[in-house]
Motif scaffolding. Structure first.
Motif, PDB file in Angstrom:
ATOM      1  N   LEU A 266       0.801  -1.322   0.083  1.00  0.00           N
ATOM      2  CA  LEU A 266       0.083   0.018  -0.020  1.00  0.00           C
ATOM      3  C   LEU A 266       0.942   1.503   0.004  1.00  0.00           C
ATOM      4  CD1 LEU A 266      -2.787   1.159   0.104  1.00  0.00           C
ATOM      5  CD2 LEU A 266      -2.807   1.054   2.664  1.00  0.00           C
ATOM      6  N   GLN A 267       1.897   1.193   0.981  1.00  0.00           N
ATOM      7  CA  GLN A 267       2.746   2.431   0.951  1.00  0.00           C
ATOM      8  C   GLN A 267       3.400   2.543  -0.429  1.00  0.00           C
ATOM      9  OE1 GLN A 267       5.166   1.388   4.183  1.00  0.00           O
ATOM     10  NE2 GLN A 267       3.793   2.611   5.670  1.00  0.00           N
ATOM     11  N   ALA A 268       3.944   1.606  -1.045  1.00  0.00           N
ATOM     12  CA  ALA A 268       4.404   1.717  -2.526  1.00  0.00           C
ATOM     13  C   ALA A 268       3.717   2.033  -3.367  1.00  0.00           C
ATOM     14  CB  ALA A 268       5.195   0.100  -2.844  1.00  0.00           C
ATOM     15  N   SER A 269       2.405   1.649  -3.476  1.00  0.00           N
ATOM     16  CA  SER A 269       1.470   1.986  -4.285  1.00  0.00           C
ATOM     17  C   SER A 269       1.062   3.534  -4.105  1.00  0.00           C
ATOM     18  CB  SER A 269       0.171   1.186  -4.465  1.00  0.00           C
ATOM     19  OG  SER A 269      -0.998   1.716  -5.017  1.00  0.00           O
ATOM     20  N   ILE A 270       0.808   3.932  -3.041  1.00  0.00           N
ATOM     21  CA  ILE A 270       0.774   5.227  -2.789  1.00  0.00           C
ATOM     22  C   ILE A 270       1.914   6.359  -3.390  1.00  0.00           C
ATOM     23  CG2 ILE A 270       0.438   7.184  -0.813  1.00  0.00           C
ATOM     24  CD1 ILE A 270      -1.285   5.114   0.771  1.00  0.00           C
ATOM     25  N   LYS A 271       3.180   5.884  -2.826  1.00  0.00           N
ATOM     26  CA  LYS A 271       4.339   6.647  -3.195  1.00  0.00           C
ATOM     27  C   LYS A 271       4.425   6.689  -4.847  1.00  0.00           C
ATOM     28  CE  LYS A 271       7.194   5.746   0.463  1.00  0.00           C
ATOM     29  NZ  LYS A 271       8.425   5.123   1.152  1.00  0.00           N
ATOM     30  N   GLU A 272       3.979   5.584  -5.645  1.00  0.00           N
ATOM     31  CA  GLU A 272       4.007   5.525  -7.001  1.00  0.00           C
ATOM     32  C   GLU A 272       2.866   6.534  -7.535  1.00  0.00           C
ATOM     33  OE1 GLU A 272       2.731   2.304 -10.263  1.00  0.00           O
ATOM     34  OE2 GLU A 272       4.134   1.634  -8.750  1.00  0.00           O
ATOM     35  N   GLU A 273       1.449   6.643  -6.806  1.00  0.00           N
ATOM     36  CA  GLU A 273       0.751   7.563  -7.380  1.00  0.00           C
ATOM     37  C   GLU A 273       1.257   8.894  -7.321  1.00  0.00           C
ATOM     38  OE1 GLU A 273      -2.483   6.861  -8.548  1.00  0.00           O
ATOM     39  OE2 GLU A 273      -2.067   4.970  -9.037  1.00  0.00           O
TER      40      GLU A 273
ATOM     41  N   GLN B 275       4.021  10.012  -7.188  1.00  0.00           N
ATOM     42  CA  GLN B 275       5.128  10.209  -8.040  1.00  0.00           C
ATOM     43  C   GLN B 275       4.468  10.423  -9.497  1.00  0.00           C
ATOM     44  OE1 GLN B 275       8.056  11.095  -7.365  1.00  0.00           O
ATOM     45  NE2 GLN B 275       8.439  11.697  -9.422  1.00  0.00           N
ATOM     46  N   GLU B 276       3.447   9.724  -9.850  1.00  0.00           N
ATOM     47  CA  GLU B 276       2.815   9.957 -11.171  1.00  0.00           C
ATOM     48  C   GLU B 276       2.135  11.105 -11.159  1.00  0.00           C
ATOM     49  OE1 GLU B 276       0.197   6.707 -12.633  1.00  0.00           O
ATOM     50  OE2 GLU B 276       1.745   5.301 -12.055  1.00  0.00           O
ATOM     51  N   VAL B 277       1.492  11.909 -10.109  1.00  0.00           N
ATOM     52  CA  VAL B 277       0.683  13.002 -10.141  1.00  0.00           C
ATOM     53  C   VAL B 277       1.920  14.056 -10.134  1.00  0.00           C
ATOM     54  CG1 VAL B 277      -0.528  14.512  -8.674  1.00  0.00           C
ATOM     55  CG2 VAL B 277      -1.208  12.285  -8.816  1.00  0.00           C
ATOM     56  N   LYS B 278       3.017  13.942  -9.535  1.00  0.00           N
ATOM     57  CA  LYS B 278       3.973  14.922  -9.573  1.00  0.00           C
ATOM     58  C   LYS B 278       4.659  15.332 -10.878  1.00  0.00           C
ATOM     59  CE  LYS B 278       7.150  14.900  -6.450  1.00  0.00           C
ATOM     60  NZ  LYS B 278       7.897  14.451  -5.237  1.00  0.00           N
ATOM     61  N   ASN B 279       4.785  13.892 -11.671  1.00  0.00           N
ATOM     62  CA  ASN B 279       5.311  14.005 -12.895  1.00  0.00           C
ATOM     63  C   ASN B 279       4.311  14.469 -14.004  1.00  0.00           C
ATOM     64  OD1 ASN B 279       7.664  13.004 -12.202  1.00  0.00           O
ATOM     65  ND2 ASN B 279       7.017  10.736 -12.544  1.00  0.00           N
TER      66      ASN B 279
ATOM     67  N   LEU C 182       4.570  19.205 -10.781  1.00  0.00           N
ATOM     68  CA  LEU C 182       4.401  19.897  -9.575  1.00  0.00           C
ATOM     69  C   LEU C 182       5.666  20.071  -8.834  1.00  0.00           C
ATOM     70  CD1 LEU C 182       1.833  17.546  -8.025  1.00  0.00           C
ATOM     71  CD2 LEU C 182       1.522  19.735  -9.065  1.00  0.00           C
ATOM     72  N   GLU C 183       6.808  19.542  -9.205  1.00  0.00           N
ATOM     73  CA  GLU C 183       8.240  19.956  -8.661  1.00  0.00           C
ATOM     74  C   GLU C 183       8.623  21.327  -9.326  1.00  0.00           C
ATOM     75  OE1 GLU C 183      11.171  16.860  -9.238  1.00  0.00           O
ATOM     76  OE2 GLU C 183      10.014  15.379  -7.852  1.00  0.00           O
ATOM     77  N   GLU C 184       8.212  21.415 -10.568  1.00  0.00           N
ATOM     78  CA  GLU C 184       8.589  22.784 -11.026  1.00  0.00           C
ATOM     79  C   GLU C 184       7.815  23.828 -10.497  1.00  0.00           C
ATOM     80  OE1 GLU C 184       8.462  24.815 -15.332  1.00  0.00           O
ATOM     81  OE2 GLU C 184       9.371  22.911 -15.333  1.00  0.00           O
TER      82      GLU C 184
END
Length: 135
Positions: free
Chosen positions: A31-38, A40-44, A48-50
């Motif tokens: 679940l934690q890995a899935s949340i981190k992946e989601e 990261q996808e939203v950020k990409n 969002l980082e920029e």
């Protein structure tokens, strides 16, 4: 949270508590890995980082300002009006210039039409005069 998991699967926990703990740990890690992946996808996708770095830059620039920053008044109509009025005034002046150009073009075309009609009337008179002279 493990206790909640156990309460949901009480019968299974009574039979094999170690396996229940192992399933819980595996579930949490996935679940934690899935949340981190989601995330990261939203950020990409949203870049969002920029955007966050740009926001940090704006915050740093705002620290040097002495006047207060703009804040919404709480009345959306007033806030929208303050943003739209300059745009609408500029658009209105653009439309007025376009209207004046069209009117000038229209008046020059109307003069050309009148000159063409006068030319046609003159040709008709000449034709009539030659027709009468010929008869």
């Amino acid at each position: 949270s493990y206790q909640r998991f156990v309460s949901c699967y009480r019968c299974f926990y009574k039979l094999q508590p170690q396996l229940t703990r192992s399933i819980y740990d595996q579930f949490i890690s996935q679940l934690q890995a899935s949340i981190k992946e989601e995330i990261q996808e939203v950020k990409n996708e949203g870049n969002l980082e920029e955007l966050f770095s740009l926001l940090d830059k704006i915050v740093e620039e705002a620290k040097d300002r002495e006047e207060p920053a703009w804040r919404p008044s709480g009345l959306p109509a007033r806030d929208v009006r303050s943003a739209l009025v300059p745009f609408l005034l500029q658009h209105r002046s653009h439309l007025r210039r376009a209207l004046q150009q069209r009117q000038q073009s229209s008046s020059s075309l109307a003069q050309e039409v009148l000159a063409g009609r006068d030319g046609i009337a003159e040709l008709q008179r000449r034709i009539q005069a030659r027709l009468q002279a010929w008869q």
